[in-house]
Design a protein around this motif. Sequence first.
Motif, PDB file in Angstrom:
ATOM      1  N   GLU A  96      34.865  52.762   4.676  1.00 38.36           N
ATOM      2  CA  GLU A  96      35.096  52.313   6.041  1.00 38.36           C
ATOM      3  C   GLU A  96      34.150  52.922   7.087  1.00 38.36           C
ATOM      4  N   PRO A  97      33.940  54.268   7.103  1.00 35.65           N
ATOM      5  CA  PRO A  97      33.036  54.811   8.140  1.00 35.65           C
ATOM      6  C   PRO A  97      31.647  54.171   8.120  1.00 35.65           C
ATOM      7  N   PHE A  98      31.092  53.974   6.917  1.00 36.08           N
ATOM      8  CA  PHE A  98      29.762  53.360   6.817  1.00 36.08           C
ATOM      9  C   PHE A  98      29.790  51.928   7.341  1.00 36.08           C
ATOM     10  N   LEU A  99      30.837  51.168   6.962  1.00 33.38           N
ATOM     11  CA  LEU A  99      30.922  49.772   7.394  1.00 33.38           C
ATOM     12  C   LEU A  99      31.227  49.664   8.888  1.00 33.38           C
ATOM     13  N   GLU A 100      32.046  50.576   9.417  1.00 25.00           N
ATOM     14  CA  GLU A 100      32.345  50.560  10.848  1.00 25.00           C
ATOM     15  C   GLU A 100      31.063  50.773  11.658  1.00 25.00           C
ATOM     16  N   ALA A 101      30.205  51.679  11.173  1.00 21.35           N
ATOM     17  CA  ALA A 101      28.923  51.905  11.855  1.00 21.35           C
ATOM     18  C   ALA A 101      28.041  50.667  11.779  1.00 21.35           C
ATOM     19  N   ALA A 102      28.131  49.928  10.663  1.00 16.93           N
ATOM     20  CA  ALA A 102      27.308  48.718  10.502  1.00 16.93           C
ATOM     21  C   ALA A 102      27.727  47.607  11.457  1.00 16.93           C
ATOM     22  N   LEU A 103      28.905  47.704  12.065  1.00 16.75           N
ATOM     23  CA  LEU A 103      29.320  46.705  13.066  1.00 16.75           C
ATOM     24  C   LEU A 103      28.415  46.727  14.292  1.00 16.75           C
ATOM     25  N   ASP A 104      27.648  47.816  14.464  1.00 14.37           N
ATOM     26  CA  ASP A 104      26.730  47.923  15.611  1.00 14.37           C
ATOM     27  C   ASP A 104      25.289  47.660  15.200  1.00 14.37           C
ATOM     28  N   ASP A 105      25.080  47.068  14.031  1.00 17.02           N
ATOM     29  CA  ASP A 105      23.722  46.787  13.553  1.00 17.02           C
ATOM     30  C   ASP A 105      23.029  45.795  14.481  1.00 17.02           C
ATOM     31  N   ARG A 106      21.698  45.840  14.470  1.00 19.35           N
ATOM     32  CA  ARG A 106      20.925  44.937  15.327  1.00 19.35           C
ATOM     33  C   ARG A 106      21.010  43.491  14.858  1.00 19.35           C
ATOM     34  N   ARG A 107      21.212  43.264  13.580  1.00 20.94           N
ATOM     35  CA  ARG A 107      21.205  41.917  13.002  1.00 20.94           C
ATOM     36  C   ARG A 107      22.639  41.379  12.942  1.00 20.94           C
ATOM     37  N   ARG A 108      22.827  40.144  13.483  1.00 19.60           N
ATOM     38  CA  ARG A 108      24.159  39.550  13.525  1.00 19.60           C
ATOM     39  C   ARG A 108      24.733  39.358  12.125  1.00 19.60           C
ATOM     40  N   GLU A 109      23.897  38.896  11.174  1.00 28.81           N
ATOM     41  CA  GLU A 109      24.391  38.647   9.824  1.00 28.81           C
ATOM     42  C   GLU A 109      24.888  39.936   9.170  1.00 28.81           C
ATOM     43  N   VAL A 110      24.231  41.056   9.491  1.00 28.30           N
ATOM     44  CA  VAL A 110      24.682  42.343   8.949  1.00 28.30           C
ATOM     45  C   VAL A 110      26.039  42.703   9.550  1.00 28.30           C
ATOM     46  N   ARG A 111      26.176  42.521  10.855  1.00 28.91           N
ATOM     47  CA  ARG A 111      27.460  42.822  11.507  1.00 28.91           C
ATOM     48  C   ARG A 111      28.579  41.957  10.928  1.00 28.91           C
ATOM     49  N   ASN A 112      28.291  40.670  10.716  1.00 34.26           N
ATOM     50  CA  ASN A 112      29.314  39.768  10.171  1.00 34.26           C
ATOM     51  C   ASN A 112      29.725  40.179   8.756  1.00 34.26           C
ATOM     52  N   GLU A 113      28.754  40.590   7.942  1.00 32.56           N
ATOM     53  CA  GLU A 113      29.088  41.012   6.580  1.00 32.56           C
ATOM     54  C   GLU A 113      29.938  42.274   6.597  1.00 32.56           C
ATOM     55  N   ALA A 114      29.599  43.210   7.503  1.00 33.41           N
ATOM     56  CA  ALA A 114      30.401  44.440   7.618  1.00 33.41           C
ATOM     57  C   ALA A 114      31.826  44.104   8.056  1.00 33.41           C
ATOM     58  N   ALA A 115      31.960  43.188   9.016  1.00 32.39           N
ATOM     59  CA  ALA A 115      33.301  42.804   9.484  1.00 32.39           C
ATOM     60  C   ALA A 115      34.090  42.125   8.370  1.00 32.39           C
ATOM     61  N   TYR A 116      33.400  41.317   7.577  1.00 35.95           N
ATOM     62  CA  TYR A 116      34.071  40.651   6.442  1.00 35.95           C
ATOM     63  C   TYR A 116      34.626  41.685   5.463  1.00 35.95           C
ATOM     64  N   LEU A 117      33.811  42.680   5.126  1.00 37.38           N
ATOM     65  CA  LEU A 117      34.270  43.690   4.176  1.00 37.38           C
ATOM     66  C   LEU A 117      35.406  44.520   4.762  1.00 37.38           C
ATOM     67  N   LEU A 118      35.315  44.856   6.036  1.00 37.96           N
ATOM     68  CA  LEU A 118      36.387  45.638   6.661  1.00 37.96           C
ATOM     69  C   LEU A 118      37.700  44.858   6.714  1.00 37.96           C
ATOM     70  N   SER A 119      37.607  43.529   6.851  1.00 40.22           N
ATOM     71  CA  SER A 119      38.833  42.722   6.883  1.00 40.22           C
ATOM     72  C   SER A 119      39.510  42.691   5.514  1.00 40.22           C
ATOM     73  N   ARG A 120      38.793  43.125   4.473  1.00 38.08           N
ATOM     74  CA  ARG A 120      39.403  43.233   3.144  1.00 38.08           C
ATOM     75  C   ARG A 120      40.093  44.576   2.953  1.00 38.08           C
ATOM     76  N   LEU A 121      39.943  45.465   3.937  1.00 39.17           N
ATOM     77  CA  LEU A 121      40.596  46.777   3.878  1.00 39.17           C
ATOM     78  C   LEU A 121      41.751  46.769   4.876  1.00 39.17           C
ATOM     79  N   PRO A 122      42.999  46.536   4.414  1.00 41.59           N
ATOM     80  CA  PRO A 122      44.133  46.346   5.340  1.00 41.59           C
ATOM     81  C   PRO A 122      44.356  47.520   6.278  1.00 41.59           C
ATOM     82  N   GLU A 123      44.045  48.750   5.847  1.00 40.18           N
ATOM     83  CA  GLU A 123      44.312  49.924   6.678  1.00 40.18           C
ATOM     84  C   GLU A 123      43.108  50.329   7.523  1.00 40.18           C
TER      85      GLU A 123
END
Length: 474
Positions: A218-245
């Motif tokens: 989660e910490p790594f993916l949460e940081a990726a939500l601020d990536d410069r590339r939109r597709e990277v941010r969307n992929e990070a958000a997708y993976l985080l949405s698979r982590l219920p907590e």
Amino acid sequence: MNAAEWEELVSVALVGTDRRPLAGRAGSETEVLARAAVRTLRVRAGRRPVPAGEPPAAAAAEKQPVVPRAAADRLARILGGENPRLLDEWLRAAAERGYRLTPHLLPELLDRAAKDRSIRPQAGVLAGERGRWLARLNPAWEFLLAEATVATVTGLGDGGETWQLGTPGDRRAYLAALRAADPAGARELLAATWEKETPDDREAFLKVLADGLCGDDEPFLEAALDDRRREVRNEAAYLLSRLPESRLGLRMAERAARCLTVADGEIHVDPPASCDAAMERDGIRVKPQYGAGERSWWLQQVVARTPLAVWPRLFGRPPGEIVRMPMADWGKEIVAGWVRAAMVQEDPEWARELFLVDAQANLLAVLPREEQESVAVEFVRRNSGRNARHPHLADHLSGVAAPWGADLSRVVLETILDQCTGQPTWHTTNLINVAGERIDPALCDMAERFSPEPHIQEIAALLRFRNNMVKELQ
């Protein structure tokens, strides 16, 4: 003729010279065809001259076994137009076994892969050293150099050199192999080089983390939500949405609780009035899909990214009751969001209940494999017969993993037999195609004995073709 001139020629050919005359030549159909013929001949005949005295270096020695002769002959038949829909199955089966193609098949396969990205990963394995040698000489095949080779697909091997010096495809395969063996080690390796990676690689490497995903990511993916590339941010958000907590899950739960409430046994919905920066950071896309309203689009995404465990706590009911609760409005968006959430979070309980109210193929894919077939059998029986034909039966069955077992295969063949009285409809033809491609090919004898009806025999012949195909690749 340059690329722009060719595109202009294609555009004229598509709409016709009456509507779009060739520049300076009204009604010039002959001129269009003549220019196309010249261009085609130049492409086929042209070769980049090799500097005198500098012949290209020979291809490196092959390290993979060549595909058996009978299998190569069958691939040639498929590429030549016999059962072309089986090309993907043949390529996957051969690549999984680490084969390489015989040289004479490489140009046709690489031309196909240049137009069809979906088969490039298999082409990367099957091309071998000769294919990569050809790719360095032909710009149209350069895509192959970005695909993984068999060495990186089958293991870690070189202790990290591939991660430092490999192609993008080799590095993806190396990261995937490391992720399977050491999930934390793979994440740490990626974090160490993250800032130096290209945007395309950052997005591709995040997809690799989907396997073995856990709360430690989660910490790594949460940081990726601020990536410069939109597709990277969307992929990070997708993976985080698979982590219920995850923190993203909690933020989505708070938004969902503001949108959905229960009163008098009915769900009341108040969609988001706007999409603020915080929602956008969490992966909510601002611009709606074609034909959708903004509030409808934002509501559906919020529900889709909300942990499914939130709803029983919020409504005080189990999933089976929640999906059947009446909704005054926005019911279509809510159900679509739940369906998406069940797929992303791979929740079989929600998928099972939702399939009973909205039978979508993707929900079947979430269920355990044995249950997929039993649910599909019941679905086919309820929606077949002379008085209950389902027009999209083949689409629904596409969610059941292949190869299909005996029970599902028999009930599908019975349905086809029942629907083949007279000229089969387009839907029946589609079902025939899906059955031939998804029934276990080892059941070819059963299908052959099932009925002498021509369409059943057509399926049996395709199953026998696939069965021989598998045997040749053993």
